[in-house]
Design an enzyme around this catalytic site. Structure first.
Site, PDB file in Angstrom:
ATOM      1  N   CYS A 194      54.287  34.205  36.857  1.00 32.20           N
ATOM      2  CA  CYS A 194      53.623  35.017  37.881  1.00 32.20           C
ATOM      3  C   CYS A 194      54.506  35.224  39.112  1.00 32.20           C
ATOM      4  O   CYS A 194      55.077  34.271  39.650  1.00 32.20           O
ATOM      5  CB  CYS A 194      52.316  34.322  38.289  1.00 32.20           C
ATOM      6  N   LEU A 213      43.998  31.693  30.217  1.00 31.04           N
ATOM      7  CA  LEU A 213      44.174  30.604  29.248  1.00 31.04           C
ATOM      8  C   LEU A 213      45.636  30.468  28.818  1.00 31.04           C
ATOM      9  O   LEU A 213      46.261  29.438  29.026  1.00 31.04           O
ATOM     10  CB  LEU A 213      43.235  30.879  28.062  1.00 31.04           C
ATOM     11  N   HIS A 214      46.141  31.463  28.160  1.00 27.81           N
ATOM     12  CA  HIS A 214      47.557  31.613  27.789  1.00 27.81           C
ATOM     13  C   HIS A 214      48.104  30.627  26.756  1.00 27.81           C
ATOM     14  O   HIS A 214      49.088  30.934  26.091  1.00 27.81           O
ATOM     15  CB  HIS A 214      48.477  31.641  29.012  1.00 27.81           C
ATOM     16  N   CYS A 260      49.301  43.258  36.334  1.00 31.19           N
ATOM     17  CA  CYS A 260      48.881  41.850  36.423  1.00 31.19           C
ATOM     18  C   CYS A 260      50.070  40.945  36.667  1.00 31.19           C
ATOM     19  O   CYS A 260      51.051  41.001  35.936  1.00 31.19           O
ATOM     20  CB  CYS A 260      48.344  41.363  35.081  1.00 31.19           C
ATOM     21  N   CYS A 320      41.499  45.380  42.362  1.00 33.16           N
ATOM     22  CA  CYS A 320      41.954  44.004  42.146  1.00 33.16           C
ATOM     23  C   CYS A 320      42.341  43.448  43.515  1.00 33.16           C
ATOM     24  O   CYS A 320      43.250  43.971  44.158  1.00 33.16           O
ATOM     25  CB  CYS A 320      43.154  44.053  41.198  1.00 33.16           C
ATOM     26  N   GLU A 374      48.405  42.275  49.110  1.00 34.21           N
ATOM     27  CA  GLU A 374      48.282  43.506  48.330  1.00 34.21           C
ATOM     28  C   GLU A 374      46.966  43.547  47.562  1.00 34.21           C
ATOM     29  O   GLU A 374      46.418  42.509  47.186  1.00 34.21           O
ATOM     30  CB  GLU A 374      49.434  43.594  47.317  1.00 34.21           C
ATOM     31  N   CYS A 415      52.475  29.054  38.536  1.00 37.55           N
ATOM     32  CA  CYS A 415      52.499  29.521  37.144  1.00 37.55           C
ATOM     33  C   CYS A 415      53.847  30.210  36.906  1.00 37.55           C
ATOM     34  O   CYS A 415      54.274  31.036  37.711  1.00 37.55           O
ATOM     35  CB  CYS A 415      51.345  30.490  36.872  1.00 37.55           C
ATOM     36  N   GLY A 433      46.759  34.741  44.572  1.00 37.95           N
ATOM     37  CA  GLY A 433      46.034  33.528  44.939  1.00 37.95           C
ATOM     38  C   GLY A 433      45.072  33.033  43.887  1.00 37.95           C
ATOM     39  O   GLY A 433      44.786  33.716  42.901  1.00 37.95           O
ATOM     40  N   GLU A 434      44.604  31.796  44.085  1.00 38.76           N
ATOM     41  CA  GLU A 434      43.667  31.155  43.162  1.00 38.76           C
ATOM     42  C   GLU A 434      42.293  31.087  43.856  1.00 38.76           C
ATOM     43  O   GLU A 434      42.106  30.309  44.802  1.00 38.76           O
ATOM     44  CB  GLU A 434      44.187  29.753  42.807  1.00 38.76           C
ATOM     45  N   CYS A 437      50.413  31.664  46.669  1.00 42.21           N
ATOM     46  CA  CYS A 437      49.603  30.817  45.791  1.00 42.21           C
ATOM     47  C   CYS A 437      50.352  29.512  45.551  1.00 42.21           C
ATOM     48  O   CYS A 437      51.570  29.523  45.386  1.00 42.21           O
ATOM     49  CB  CYS A 437      49.382  31.531  44.451  1.00 42.21           C
TER      50      CYS A 437
HETATM   51  N1  SAH Z   1      44.828  32.692  40.053  1.00 41.21           N
HETATM   52  C1  SAH Z   1      43.953  33.504  39.266  1.00 41.21           C
HETATM   53  C2  SAH Z   1      43.993  35.003  39.605  1.00 41.21           C
HETATM   54  C3  SAH Z   1      45.346  35.642  39.795  1.00 41.21           C
HETATM   55  S1  SAH Z   1      46.295  36.019  38.382  1.00 41.21           S
HETATM   56  C4  SAH Z   1      44.209  33.283  37.802  1.00 41.21           C
HETATM   57  O1  SAH Z   1      45.167  32.585  37.467  1.00 41.21           O
HETATM   58  O2  SAH Z   1      43.435  33.747  36.969  1.00 41.21           O
HETATM   59  C5  SAH Z   1      45.489  37.348  37.583  1.00 41.21           C
HETATM   60  C6  SAH Z   1      45.850  37.484  36.103  1.00 41.21           C
HETATM   61  O3  SAH Z   1      47.192  37.970  35.899  1.00 41.21           O
HETATM   62  C7  SAH Z   1      45.783  36.147  35.366  1.00 41.21           C
HETATM   63  O4  SAH Z   1      45.159  36.278  34.127  1.00 41.21           O
HETATM   64  C8  SAH Z   1      47.240  35.825  35.182  1.00 41.21           C
HETATM   65  O5  SAH Z   1      47.433  34.882  34.180  1.00 41.21           O
HETATM   66  C9  SAH Z   1      47.829  37.184  34.919  1.00 41.21           C
HETATM   67  N2  SAH Z   1      49.280  37.247  35.080  1.00 41.21           N
HETATM   68  C10 SAH Z   1      50.042  36.557  35.963  1.00 41.21           C
HETATM   69  N3  SAH Z   1      51.339  36.886  35.817  1.00 41.21           N
HETATM   70  C11 SAH Z   1      51.412  37.803  34.835  1.00 41.21           C
HETATM   71  C12 SAH Z   1      52.478  38.549  34.251  1.00 41.21           C
HETATM   72  N4  SAH Z   1      53.736  38.417  34.665  1.00 41.21           N
HETATM   73  N5  SAH Z   1      52.186  39.419  33.247  1.00 41.21           N
HETATM   74  C13 SAH Z   1      50.909  39.592  32.846  1.00 41.21           C
HETATM   75  N6  SAH Z   1      49.851  38.939  33.383  1.00 41.21           N
HETATM   76  C14 SAH Z   1      50.092  38.047  34.359  1.00 41.21           C
END
Ligand code: SAH
Length: 362
Positions: A127, A223-224, A348, A113, A93, A124, A167-168, A120
């Site tokens: 995600c 970062l989170h 996101c 995007c 997607e 996380c 993906g990363e 992936c």
């Molecule tokens: N792997 C890469 C790119 C994909 S994620 C990365 O980790 O940066 C893209 C963004 O969406 C990242 O900042 C991720 O932390 C955020 N993200 C993932 N799951 C989310 C969710 N459920 N709600 C809000 N943001 C989320």
């Protein structure tokens, strides 16, 4: 013999292709522009190539974009989600994201995007893509092809690209960078690298590599949390690359490249929103040239989450605004991201091709 797809090839790759057909090298530059600047879909439209050569190309090569299977338009905002089928039948997607209303070029801007992998491997916990497991890396052609296909299907041209889909990117570094080279080439789509952002879950080694290679694209870090024990639970990659190691790498990157980095931070209620978290984030941000994007947590309830994934709760909008105000008071540039596309699971972290789901969230 299998035909070669010329989408995603650099001029150098195309030189190998044309010389293999007994043609002079300069033909490569001509083909590159036809594909990426004029974006023709047939060799017959490459009118400055001799007919005989066009026929040879058609016999040995293709011009294939990933096929758009569905295009879902949000009812709440201008977000549009594209589902593509790739050559091997797998799905990915991409999401066209509406601009912030206060952006200077809001009218012209179309941010896309895009994905870099099918699924992936990083797991996380917040995600949706993680629930697919890892299938494979995308080729440069499949990465560039997402942009070309959306561009061909939209009225507005794509102006900005974020590598924040499935993906990363750092785990598919070579293909991602080759795609960036194709997208930024002056004789092709000619994207300014300042309009391309690569987002990583936190590979310190690759952040340093991007700095050393002087890559001109922008860098974002998901970062989170700045507390190892919390981040390890949310993002298992932290077991390999600690928070401190990451901050060192980011500081190195921002000093070496003189570029600002974007720190992405989902605000979770009761988990990373305390006074201690704000103090740690402030201290980290003061170490480098950066801006912070606070992201609301988008529900992944549709993945049937279990364990910590099921317990995660996004902070309320008013609390995110308070969090932002405290950072701003410490002179840190902060944006609060909006949640465009939630009704079509396009915000996101919500990307997951449902029919390819391999495992349920634990
Ligand atoms: N792997 C890469 C790119 C994909 S994620 C990365 O980790 O940066 C893209 C963004 O969406 C990242 O900042 C991720 O932390 C955020 N993200 C993932 N799951 C989310 C969710 N459920 N709600 C809000 N943001 C989320």
């Amino acid at each position: 013999m299998k035909k070669i797809n010329l989408i995603g090839l650099t001029v150098e790759d195309l030189q190998t292709y044309v010389t293999g057909l007994g043609e002079p090298k300069y033909r490569a530059g001509q083909i590159f522009s036809w594909l990426n600047k004029f974006r023709v879909r047939s060799f017959d439209d490459m009118t400055n190539l001799p007919q005989e050569f066009r026929d040879k190309c058609a016999e040995t090569a293709t011009i294939d974009y990933p096929k758009i299977v569905t295009q879902q338009q949000s009812k709440l905002d201008a977000t549009c989600k594209f589902l593509f089928r790739l050559e091997d039948g797998a799905h990915i997607e991409s999401v066209s994201i509406p601009p912030r209303e206060d952006a200077v070029d809001a009218e012209k801007r179309q941010t896309l995007c895009i994905s870099t992998q099918i699924g992936c491997p990083l797991d996380c916990q917040f995600c949706a893509t993680a629930t697919m497991g890892f299938v494979r890396n995308l080729t440069p052609g499949e990465i560039v092809g997402q942009v070309l296909a959306v561009q061909a299907a939209s009225e507005k041209p794509v102006t900005n690209i974020v590598f924040m889909g499935m993906g990363e990117p750092m785990l598919n570094y070579d293909n991602v960078m080759k795609a960036v080279d194709v997208l930024t080439a002056h004789t092709g789509l000619a994207f300014s690298p300042r309009r391309i952002t690569i987002s990583t879950a936190g590979y310190s080694t690759m952040i340093r590599r991007m700095a050393d290679e002087d890559r001109k694209v922008k860098l974002a870090l998901s970062l989170h949390s700045l507390r190892d024990e919390v981040r390890r639970e949310l993002m298992p990659i932290t077991k390999k690359f600690s928070v401190n190691g990451l901050l060192d790498a980011l500081e190195y990157y921002s000093k070496k490249t003189k570029k600002s980095v974007m720190l992405e931070y989902i605000v979770f209620e009761g988990l990373n929103d305390t006074a201690v978290d704000i103090a740690l984030l402030t201290k980290a941000a003061h170490r480098m040239d950066c801006r912070i994007n606070l992201i609301p947590f988008h529900s992944i309830a549709f993945t049937n989450p279990q364990g910590i994934s099921a317990e995660l709760k996004g902070a309320k909008k008013a609390d995110i605004d308070k969090f932002a105000a405290k950072l701003r008071a410490a002179a840190i540039p902060v944006f609060v991201r909006n949640s465009a596309g939630v009704d079509i699971d396009a915000a996101c972290g919500q990307l997951a091709v449902k029919n390819e789901k391999q495992k349920k969230k634990k």
